[in-house]
Motif scaffolding. Structure first.
Motif, PDB file in Angstrom:
ATOM      1  N   PHE A 298      55.994  66.477  59.253  1.00 42.40           N
ATOM      2  CA  PHE A 298      57.148  65.936  59.976  1.00 42.40           C
ATOM      3  C   PHE A 298      57.018  64.417  60.051  1.00 42.40           C
ATOM      4  N   VAL A 299      58.119  63.716  59.729  1.00 36.93           N
ATOM      5  CA  VAL A 299      58.123  62.254  59.790  1.00 36.93           C
ATOM      6  C   VAL A 299      59.342  61.795  60.575  1.00 36.93           C
ATOM      7  N   GLU A 300      59.102  61.016  61.604  1.00 37.54           N
ATOM      8  CA  GLU A 300      60.190  60.423  62.377  1.00 37.54           C
ATOM      9  C   GLU A 300      60.607  59.106  61.729  1.00 37.54           C
ATOM     10  N   LEU A 301      61.914  58.926  61.535  1.00 37.74           N
ATOM     11  CA  LEU A 301      62.446  57.722  60.922  1.00 37.74           C
ATOM     12  C   LEU A 301      63.085  56.840  61.995  1.00 37.74           C
ATOM     13  N   ALA A 302      62.598  55.628  62.118  1.00 41.84           N
ATOM     14  CA  ALA A 302      63.042  54.736  63.191  1.00 41.84           C
ATOM     15  C   ALA A 302      64.437  54.178  62.927  1.00 41.84           C
ATOM     16  N   ASP A 303      65.208  54.040  63.994  1.00 36.14           N
ATOM     17  CA  ASP A 303      66.536  53.413  63.942  1.00 36.14           C
ATOM     18  C   ASP A 303      67.427  54.063  62.898  1.00 36.14           C
ATOM     19  N   CYS A 304      67.400  55.371  62.866  1.00 32.42           N
ATOM     20  CA  CYS A 304      68.124  56.127  61.846  1.00 32.42           C
ATOM     21  C   CYS A 304      68.856  57.283  62.501  1.00 32.42           C
ATOM     22  N   GLY A 305      70.064  57.571  62.030  1.00 36.85           N
ATOM     23  CA  GLY A 305      70.886  58.614  62.629  1.00 36.85           C
ATOM     24  C   GLY A 305      70.811  59.951  61.926  1.00 36.85           C
ATOM     25  N   HIS A 306      71.963  60.652  61.896  1.00 39.56           N
ATOM     26  CA  HIS A 306      72.011  62.043  61.459  1.00 39.56           C
ATOM     27  C   HIS A 306      71.950  62.204  59.943  1.00 39.56           C
ATOM     28  N   CYS A 307      72.262  61.160  59.197  1.00 36.20           N
ATOM     29  CA  CYS A 307      72.318  61.242  57.729  1.00 36.20           C
ATOM     30  C   CYS A 307      71.367  60.217  57.121  1.00 36.20           C
ATOM     31  N   PRO A 308      70.066  60.423  57.238  1.00 37.09           N
ATOM     32  CA  PRO A 308      69.094  59.398  56.827  1.00 37.09           C
ATOM     33  C   PRO A 308      69.218  58.968  55.371  1.00 37.09           C
ATOM     34  N   HIS A 309      69.591  59.893  54.489  1.00 35.38           N
ATOM     35  CA  HIS A 309      69.643  59.593  53.058  1.00 35.38           C
ATOM     36  C   HIS A 309      70.682  58.533  52.718  1.00 35.38           C
ATOM     37  N   ASP A 310      71.699  58.388  53.562  1.00 35.51           N
ATOM     38  CA  ASP A 310      72.715  57.370  53.310  1.00 35.51           C
ATOM     39  C   ASP A 310      72.630  56.237  54.330  1.00 35.51           C
ATOM     40  N   ASP A 311      72.089  56.542  55.498  1.00 31.56           N
ATOM     41  CA  ASP A 311      71.949  55.560  56.573  1.00 31.56           C
ATOM     42  C   ASP A 311      70.836  54.568  56.238  1.00 31.56           C
ATOM     43  N   ARG A 312      69.642  55.082  56.017  1.00 32.50           N
ATOM     44  CA  ARG A 312      68.492  54.236  55.645  1.00 32.50           C
ATOM     45  C   ARG A 312      67.764  54.910  54.476  1.00 32.50           C
ATOM     46  N   SER A 313      68.401  54.846  53.328  1.00 30.98           N
ATOM     47  CA  SER A 313      67.865  55.558  52.167  1.00 30.98           C
ATOM     48  C   SER A 313      66.480  55.059  51.777  1.00 30.98           C
ATOM     49  N   GLU A 314      66.212  53.774  52.012  1.00 28.92           N
ATOM     50  CA  GLU A 314      64.901  53.239  51.628  1.00 28.92           C
ATOM     51  C   GLU A 314      63.784  53.901  52.428  1.00 28.92           C
ATOM     52  N   ALA A 315      64.042  54.227  53.699  1.00 32.06           N
ATOM     53  CA  ALA A 315      63.041  54.898  54.530  1.00 32.06           C
ATOM     54  C   ALA A 315      62.823  56.334  54.049  1.00 32.06           C
TER      55      ALA A 315
END
Length: 333
Positions: A298-315
């Protein structure tokens, strides 16, 4: 076959990735093996989205030597929206399993990646492929890994009734279900909900990076809502059975299949501290000596919402790409 209800769509949002495949082509393309160390990665979108939602992720996966495939689930994107069709997790899982069988190269590691309700579908499809007898020499591809991005609790809010923050709104959900059963009211509510202005407002509420909510994204969500059957699809999913819970679907994932769970910490739909987030973080992805699933992370992504792949794809890519390298190496691809 559920795939007969869909049509070919070339994602305008991914022009730089001409090999990104969308189901179904008239004939499955001849398998072109990924580069050494590459996997066949199948991307499953969430509610109201489509294959184009992987506009930032698919091309990056291909640039890293993998083959990226995306499909529009029945009822969404460019796929048909058959009125009266009983949309369900199981039905979509069969569509994904059909798609994987049609497109995966023989012997290639198959990885399923899903967002929101697409995570539920990915888990169910992985189990279905395993039941059908996956393996290196089998006709059904073996699943080498599953990645979930902010997994939903069900196909609609009733699937999260164990979250007290959601449970207090159950009477409202029942009222909405009743209102949506009245065609004229359903049309009025849907037209208001699907307006470009409202789509943009909702997206800004579930994205951490506001600059990612651009005109292309708004159009990606809005355009399919004009198709015949879009209203009926919306009503069917919102008012229907929420389907199996992620806990049950995760239990059906075959032993030994690695699981990567990524979770944006600013998700208002399935919050990190809600029952679904807690299940994945504290239980399923706990260390094996704490009764967690072996091979689950499990990895928590900071400052990221419901759609991480488009919100912060680099993370997301910073987690997925190393994980894919490890799993592909494990399968000696």
């Amino acid at each position: 076959h559920t795939h007969t209800h869909t049509q070919r769509l070339t994602p305008r949002s991914c022009p730089q990735s001409s090999s990104l495949q969308v189901w179904p082509a008239a004939e499955p393309p001849p398998p072109a093996p990924a580069a050494d160390g590459g996997a066949d990665v199948f991307l499953v979108h969430g509610f109201g989205a489509s294959s184009g939602h992987w506009r930032r992720t698919g091309p990056a996966l291909e640039a890293a030597g993998h083959r990226a495939f995306a499909l529009d689930l029945l009822g969404f994107g460019g796929s048909d929206k058959p009125v009266g069709h009983p949309f369900s997790t199981e039905d979509w899982a069969q569509q994904v399993a059909d798609y994987v069988r049609a497109h995966a190269a023989p012997g290639a590691p198959v990885v399923l990646v899903g967002n929101s309700i697409g995570s539920l579908v990915a888990l169910a499809a992985a189990a279905r492929l395993a039941e059908e007898g996956g393996g290196p020499s089998a006709a059904v591809p073996a699943v080498a890994g599953v990645c979930l991005l902010n997994c939903a609790g069900g196909l609609n809010n009733k699937g999260a009734a164990d979250d007290l923050r959601v449970a207090v709104f159950l009477p409202l959900f029942w009222l909405i279900d009743w209102l949506l059963s009245i065609p004229s009211v359903a049309r009025a509510l849907f037209d208001r909900f699907r307006s470009r202005a409202n789509v943009a407002q909702v997206l800004r509420g579930v994205y951490g990076d506001q600059s990612a909510v651009d005109d292309e994204l708004v159009e990606l969500i809005f355009r399919p809502s004009e198709d015949p059957g879009a209203l009926e699809t919306f009503v069917s999913v919102i008012t229907g059975d929420p389907g199996p819970r992620p806990e049950a679907l995760a239990a059906g994932l075959p032993p030994g299949v690695p699981l990567l769970v990524l979770w944006g910490d600013a998700d208002p739909f399935t919050p990190l501290g809600g029952p679904v987030g807690e299940f994945f973080q504290r239980k399923l992805c706990a260390p094996p000596d704490a009764a967690g699933r072996p091979g689950a992370r499990f990895v928590e992504l900071a400052d990221c919402g419901h759609c991480p792949h488009d919100d912060r794809s680099e993370a997301v890519l910073a987690e997925i790409l190393p994980w894919l390298r490890v799993e592909c190496s494990r399968m000696s691809c």
